[in-house]
Enzyme design. Structure first.
Site, PDB file in Angstrom:
ATOM      1  N   THR A  48       3.406   0.881  -4.691  1.00  0.00           N
ATOM      2  CA  THR A  48       4.314   0.013  -5.469  1.00  0.00           C
ATOM      3  C   THR A  48       3.840  -0.160  -6.916  1.00  0.00           C
ATOM      4  O   THR A  48       4.649  -0.168  -7.830  1.00  0.00           O
ATOM      5  CB  THR A  48       4.462  -1.373  -4.797  1.00  0.00           C
ATOM      6  OG1 THR A  48       3.165  -1.941  -4.607  1.00  0.00           O
ATOM      7  CG2 THR A  48       5.156  -1.270  -3.453  1.00  0.00           C
ATOM      8  N   LYS A  72       0.805  -1.231   0.000  1.00  0.00           N
ATOM      9  CA  LYS A  72       0.000   0.000   0.000  1.00  0.00           C
ATOM     10  C   LYS A  72       0.839   1.284   0.000  1.00  0.00           C
ATOM     11  O   LYS A  72       0.338   2.368   0.296  1.00  0.00           O
ATOM     12  CB  LYS A  72      -0.991   0.056   1.188  1.00  0.00           C
ATOM     13  CG  LYS A  72      -1.898  -1.131   1.363  1.00  0.00           C
ATOM     14  CD  LYS A  72      -2.538  -1.639   0.120  1.00  0.00           C
ATOM     15  CE  LYS A  72      -3.601  -0.777  -0.460  1.00  0.00           C
ATOM     16  NZ  LYS A  72      -4.144  -1.381  -1.723  1.00  0.00           N
ATOM     17  N   GLY A  73       2.100   1.128  -0.352  1.00  0.00           N
ATOM     18  CA  GLY A  73       2.970   2.307  -0.376  1.00  0.00           C
ATOM     19  C   GLY A  73       2.925   3.053  -1.695  1.00  0.00           C
ATOM     20  O   GLY A  73       3.435   4.181  -1.800  1.00  0.00           O
ATOM     21  N   GLY A 112      -6.409   3.804  -4.468  1.00  0.00           N
ATOM     22  CA  GLY A 112      -6.949   5.146  -4.270  1.00  0.00           C
ATOM     23  C   GLY A 112      -8.437   5.142  -3.962  1.00  0.00           C
ATOM     24  O   GLY A 112      -9.117   6.115  -4.220  1.00  0.00           O
ATOM     25  N   ARG A 144       5.471   5.143   3.023  1.00  0.00           N
ATOM     26  CA  ARG A 144       4.396   6.128   3.099  1.00  0.00           C
ATOM     27  C   ARG A 144       4.118   6.365   4.579  1.00  0.00           C
ATOM     28  O   ARG A 144       4.443   5.494   5.407  1.00  0.00           O
ATOM     29  CB  ARG A 144       3.202   5.475   2.399  1.00  0.00           C
ATOM     30  CG  ARG A 144       1.910   6.174   2.474  1.00  0.00           C
ATOM     31  CD  ARG A 144       0.881   5.328   1.735  1.00  0.00           C
ATOM     32  NE  ARG A 144      -0.389   5.986   1.711  1.00  0.00           N
ATOM     33  CZ  ARG A 144      -1.503   5.423   1.258  1.00  0.00           C
ATOM     34  NH1 ARG A 144      -1.471   4.179   0.780  1.00  0.00           N
ATOM     35  NH2 ARG A 144      -2.632   6.082   1.271  1.00  0.00           N
TER      36      ARG A 144
HETATM   37  N1  LIG Z   1      -0.830   7.336  -9.591  1.00  0.00           N
HETATM   38  C1  LIG Z   1      -1.426   6.596  -8.667  1.00  0.00           C
HETATM   39  N2  LIG Z   1      -2.580   5.957  -8.929  1.00  0.00           N
HETATM   40  C2  LIG Z   1      -3.177   5.207  -7.967  1.00  0.00           C
HETATM   41  N3  LIG Z   1      -2.679   5.018  -6.724  1.00  0.00           N
HETATM   42  C3  LIG Z   1      -1.527   5.643  -6.436  1.00  0.00           C
HETATM   43  C4  LIG Z   1      -0.863   6.452  -7.375  1.00  0.00           C
HETATM   44  N4  LIG Z   1       0.241   6.956  -6.780  1.00  0.00           N
HETATM   45  C5  LIG Z   1       0.264   6.487  -5.543  1.00  0.00           C
HETATM   46  N5  LIG Z   1      -0.800   5.689  -5.322  1.00  0.00           N
HETATM   47  C6  LIG Z   1      -1.086   5.020  -4.073  1.00  0.00           C
HETATM   48  O1  LIG Z   1      -0.820   3.625  -4.214  1.00  0.00           O
HETATM   49  C7  LIG Z   1      -1.504   3.011  -3.136  1.00  0.00           C
HETATM   50  C8  LIG Z   1      -1.580   1.522  -3.374  1.00  0.00           C
HETATM   51  O2  LIG Z   1      -0.297   1.037  -3.125  1.00  0.00           O
HETATM   52  P1  LIG Z   1       0.249  -0.311  -3.739  1.00  0.00           P
HETATM   53  O3  LIG Z   1       0.150  -0.289  -5.215  1.00  0.00           O
HETATM   54  O4  LIG Z   1       1.601  -0.523  -3.174  1.00  0.00           O
HETATM   55  O5  LIG Z   1      -0.774  -1.372  -3.153  1.00  0.00           O
HETATM   56  S1  LIG Z   1      -0.559  -2.945  -3.078  1.00  0.00           S
HETATM   57  O6  LIG Z   1       0.266  -3.223  -1.913  1.00  0.00           O
HETATM   58  O7  LIG Z   1       0.044  -3.398  -4.330  1.00  0.00           O
HETATM   59  O8  LIG Z   1      -1.941  -3.458  -2.889  1.00  0.00           O
HETATM   60  C9  LIG Z   1      -2.840   3.704  -3.101  1.00  0.00           C
HETATM   61  O9  LIG Z   1      -3.235   3.732  -1.765  1.00  0.00           O
HETATM   62  P2  LIG Z   1      -4.738   4.087  -1.317  1.00  0.00           P
HETATM   63  O10 LIG Z   1      -5.005   5.479  -1.797  1.00  0.00           O
HETATM   64  O11 LIG Z   1      -4.701   4.014   0.148  1.00  0.00           O
HETATM   65  O12 LIG Z   1      -5.596   3.061  -1.968  1.00  0.00           O
HETATM   66  C10 LIG Z   1      -2.543   5.103  -3.650  1.00  0.00           C
HETATM   67  O13 LIG Z   1      -2.639   6.114  -2.721  1.00  0.00           O
END
Ligand SMILES: Nc1ncnc2c1ncn2[C@@H]1O[C@H](COP(=O)(O)OS(=O)(=O)O)[C@@H](OP(=O)(O)O)[C@H]1O
Length: 309
Positions: A64, A61-62, A273, A143
């Site tokens: 990635t 959720k960082g 998100g 994060r």
């Molecule tokens: N460009 C863009 N588009 C969408 N989301 C973005 C982006 N940049 C950063 N983030 C943040 O990524 C968070 C999800 O993290 P991960 O991809 O590491 O999640 S996972 O561990 O693979 O499930 C997700 O967390 P949450 O907002 O809490 O859902 C996003 O805040």
């Protein structure tokens, strides 16, 4: 058919065969001895796969997925789309299997990169990666731990909702109270909490790797200004600056950046998100207090600090 025409057919077939062979040899020579085959669009595609020289190891959720997609905009980067979970769950399948999961590469200067956020928190992974490649480039996108926990909790909550299971309450799951003293502490059996103890996990990696093997990416900065962090990633990977601002397209509806590789713009899916579960200020403050010491330890271990007040 007469003897003469049979001979003609055989001669023609032999000539065509020789031409195909020569053409293949020519392709191999001119494309650095790689094996090429025709792709669906009629173009030629290299058949060579290469194991990664960089891993996005976490945190869950960082950010990635967004980071992987964004660095994949670079013309010299080949990304592994799915999480292979090789070094944690699929290790017994062996390196041949791992290689079969890799994308095709076309030149020696391309960087293959994989992301599996579970690597950061799995105890077996640091040694396995180190034994394989002590020079591995490790990228860790972190994060604010409180909001990472709420994001992790939100994901778990919706997974349970989909499966018709009983729904968790963060204030109940996150803390434990000592029966004798009444003191409250982190529930060390609750993953959305323990995943945020970055110091605990990085310590396990630093038993094998030096901190300079790591690039720490600020997930909160990356989300708002991806190019700032992408420049650091390009440098860490030894790549020229090639990602341009026009490839990062802010989507006002989603509130996030989307990524343009060719003409197509790709945004992340619904599970990224999404609206977080509502958490009271009291619980947020308690979480902040409980993570504070861990954050300070983490900053010492990485020789850097983040604004996580
Ligand atoms: N460009 C863009 N588009 C969408 N989301 C973005 C982006 N940049 C950063 N983030 C943040 O990524 C968070 C999800 O993290 P991960 O991809 O590491 O999640 S996972 O561990 O693979 O499930 C997700 O967390 P949450 O907002 O809490 O859902 C996003 O805040």
């Amino acid at each position: 058919m007469t003897k003469f025409s049979t001979r003609c057919v055989i001669a023609c077939l032999l000539t065509v065969g020789m031409c195909v062979l020569q053409y293949n040899l020519f392709l191999r020579k001119s494309f650095k001895f790689k094996i090429w085959q025709q792709n669906d669009d009629g173009g030629m595609q290299s058949m060579e796969r290469r194991l990664p020289s960089a891993l996005i190891v976490g945190v869950r959720k960082g950010g990635t997925r967004a980071l992987l997609d964004a660095i994949g905009l670079h013309p010299k980067v080949r990304i592994v789309r799915r999480e292979t979970h090789f070094f944690d769950s699929n290790y017994s399948l062996g390196f041949d299997w791992y290689k079969s999961q890799m994308p095709h590469v076309e030149s020696d200067d391309e960087v293959v990169i994989e992301k599996t956020p579970a690597y950061f928190t799995n105890e077996n992974v640091p040694k396995r990666v180190f034994d394989w490649n002590p020079d591995m480039k490790l990228i860790l996108i972190v994060r604010h731990p409180v909001y990472r926990t709420i994001s992790d909790f939100t994901q778990v909550y919706y997974n349970k909702l989909e499966q018709n299971k009983s729904l968790p309450v963060l204030s109940i799951e996150a803390f434990r109270t000592d029966d004798v003293t009444g003191d409250e502490s982190i529930n060390m059996e609750y993953k959305p909490m323990t995943n945020s103890l970055y110091d605990v996990h990085i310590s396990k990696w630093l038993k094998y790797f030096k901190i300079h093997n790591f690039l720490l990416v600020n997930g909160d900065v990356f989300r708002a200004n991806p190019l700032h962090e992408l420049r650091r990633v390009e440098e860490f990977l030894g790549l020229e600056r090639a990602i341009t601002p026009s490839q990062l397209v802010f989507d006002y509806q989603k509130g996030f950046f989307c990524f343009r590789k060719t003409t197509k713009i790709r945004c992340l899916g619904e599970s990224k998100g999404r609206k977080h579960r509502s958490i009271s200020n009291d619980v947020i403050e308690k979480l902040s207090r409980m993570f504070e010491e861990h954050n300070q330890n983490f900053f010492q271990l990485i020789n850097r600090s983040f604004q996580w007040d």
